[in-house]
Design an enzyme around this catalytic site. Structure first.
Site, PDB file in Angstrom:
ATOM      1  N   ASN A 112      16.664 -26.289  68.605  1.00  0.00           N
ATOM      2  CA  ASN A 112      16.561 -25.209  69.597  1.00  0.00           C
ATOM      3  C   ASN A 112      15.403 -24.300  69.224  1.00  0.00           C
ATOM      4  O   ASN A 112      15.055 -24.165  68.057  1.00  0.00           O
ATOM      5  CB  ASN A 112      17.863 -24.382  69.614  1.00  0.00           C
ATOM      6  CG  ASN A 112      17.830 -23.283  70.670  1.00  0.00           C
ATOM      7  OD1 ASN A 112      17.345 -23.506  71.783  1.00  0.00           O
ATOM      8  ND2 ASN A 112      18.319 -22.108  70.337  1.00  0.00           N
ATOM      9  N   HIS A 114      14.094 -20.297  69.643  1.00  0.00           N
ATOM     10  CA  HIS A 114      14.595 -18.960  69.988  1.00  0.00           C
ATOM     11  C   HIS A 114      13.473 -17.940  69.762  1.00  0.00           C
ATOM     12  O   HIS A 114      12.793 -17.986  68.733  1.00  0.00           O
ATOM     13  CB  HIS A 114      15.813 -18.628  69.123  1.00  0.00           C
ATOM     14  CG  HIS A 114      16.424 -17.325  69.497  1.00  0.00           C
ATOM     15  ND1 HIS A 114      17.202 -17.162  70.627  1.00  0.00           N
ATOM     16  CD2 HIS A 114      16.328 -16.096  68.924  1.00  0.00           C
ATOM     17  CE1 HIS A 114      17.576 -15.897  70.721  1.00  0.00           C
ATOM     18  NE2 HIS A 114      17.049 -15.233  69.710  1.00  0.00           N
TER      19      HIS A 114
HETATM   20  C1  GAR Z   1      11.487 -19.287  75.619  1.00  0.00           C
HETATM   21  O1  GAR Z   1      10.915 -18.057  75.245  1.00  0.00           O
HETATM   22  C2  GAR Z   1      12.576 -19.676  74.651  1.00  0.00           C
HETATM   23  O2  GAR Z   1      12.309 -19.323  73.326  1.00  0.00           O
HETATM   24  C3  GAR Z   1      13.731 -18.872  75.184  1.00  0.00           C
HETATM   25  O3  GAR Z   1      13.627 -18.987  76.576  1.00  0.00           O
HETATM   26  C4  GAR Z   1      12.261 -19.144  76.925  1.00  0.00           C
HETATM   27  C5  GAR Z   1      12.151 -20.384  77.781  1.00  0.00           C
HETATM   28  O4  GAR Z   1      10.873 -20.512  78.308  1.00  0.00           O
HETATM   29  N1  GAR Z   1      14.982 -19.389  74.702  1.00  0.00           N
HETATM   30  C6  GAR Z   1      16.029 -18.613  74.441  1.00  0.00           C
HETATM   31  O5  GAR Z   1      16.016 -17.402  74.612  1.00  0.00           O
HETATM   32  C7  GAR Z   1      17.237 -19.348  73.918  1.00  0.00           C
HETATM   33  N2  GAR Z   1      18.178 -18.432  73.363  1.00  0.00           N
HETATM   34  P1  GAR Z   1      10.369 -21.910  78.864  1.00  0.00           P
HETATM   35  O6  GAR Z   1      11.406 -22.367  79.886  1.00  0.00           O
HETATM   36  O7  GAR Z   1       9.061 -21.598  79.514  1.00  0.00           O
HETATM   37  O8  GAR Z   1      10.257 -22.852  77.710  1.00  0.00           O
END
Ligand code: GAR
Length: 206
Positions: A112, A114
């Protein structure tokens, strides 16, 4: 060769970074098999199919009333050959908690990303949390998924400064830029068997 499933819920820019690194040959041992979303309106689904020719699948609780969300996911992973011993699953902005049963089935094979330096600011809106707290640095973390929320063993982290002028948007954008570099690097190391796992401590094998 590892069979890869990427799970998304939205935009899919991290998914794109992973697929591009595979396409460009920076990650050689991974074959993308399917991109799965829990939302049919995820822009990442079209991107996966049109730009990279990867199969996509939308999970929906309502589709087959006899299956739970996770049963359906296991079925899809199986169908696409993403199996517990030979597969790898990358969560890329996937905003759902996986059941302990699924996490156990794929122990240390679910990664994952984060947008904070865990264990600081787990859960939703990590960038907003960091700003509100007044932190001076933040960053991103790639970790294995365990049964907690953002608590699994850490594979890699990268830090950036938080500026006085930062907003949630500007901080998210700068973190995203490092996310796109770090996630492919972590997947490459995992796929090459270059991670030494010792309890919670993960180190690189030269
Ligand atoms: C990213 O910033 C990722 O790190 C975060 O969501 C965004 C997704 O962007 N994930 C979380 O917050 C998980 N807890 P993306 O769809 O453009 O990859």
């Amino acid at each position: 060769m590892l069979n890869l499933a990427i799970l998304i819920s939205g935009r899919g820019s991290n998914m794109e970074a992973l697929l591009r690194s595979i396409d460009e040959g920076q990650i050689r041992n991974v074959r993308p098999k399917v991109v799965v979303s829990n939302r049919s309106d995820s822009p990442g689904l079209n991107l996966a199919a049109q730009k990279f020719g990867v199969s996509t699948y939308v999970l929906s609780k309502g589709k087959d009333k006899t299956l739970s969300f996770d049963d359906e996911l296991v079925q899809v992973l199986d169908e696409f050959g993403v199996r517990p011993k030979t597969g790898v699953i990358c969560l890329a902005g996937f905003m759902r908690i996986l059941s302990p049963r699924l996490v156990q089935r794929y122990t240390m094979r679910i990664l994952n990303i984060h947008p904070s330096l865990l264990p600081a600011f787990p859960g939703l809106h990590a960038q907003r949390q960091a700003l509100k707290y007044g932190a001076k640095v933040s960053g991103c973390t790639i970790h294995f998924v365990d049964n907690g929320v953002d608590t699994g063993p850490i594979i890699m982290q990268r830090a950036i400064s938080i500026f006085d002028s930062d907003t949630e948007e500007s901080l998210s954008q700068r973190i995203l830029e490092i996310e796109h570099k770090l996630y492919p690097e972590a997947l490459r190391l995992f796929s090459e068997g270059n991670l030494k796992i010792d309890g919670r401590r993960i180190s690189l094998i030269d």
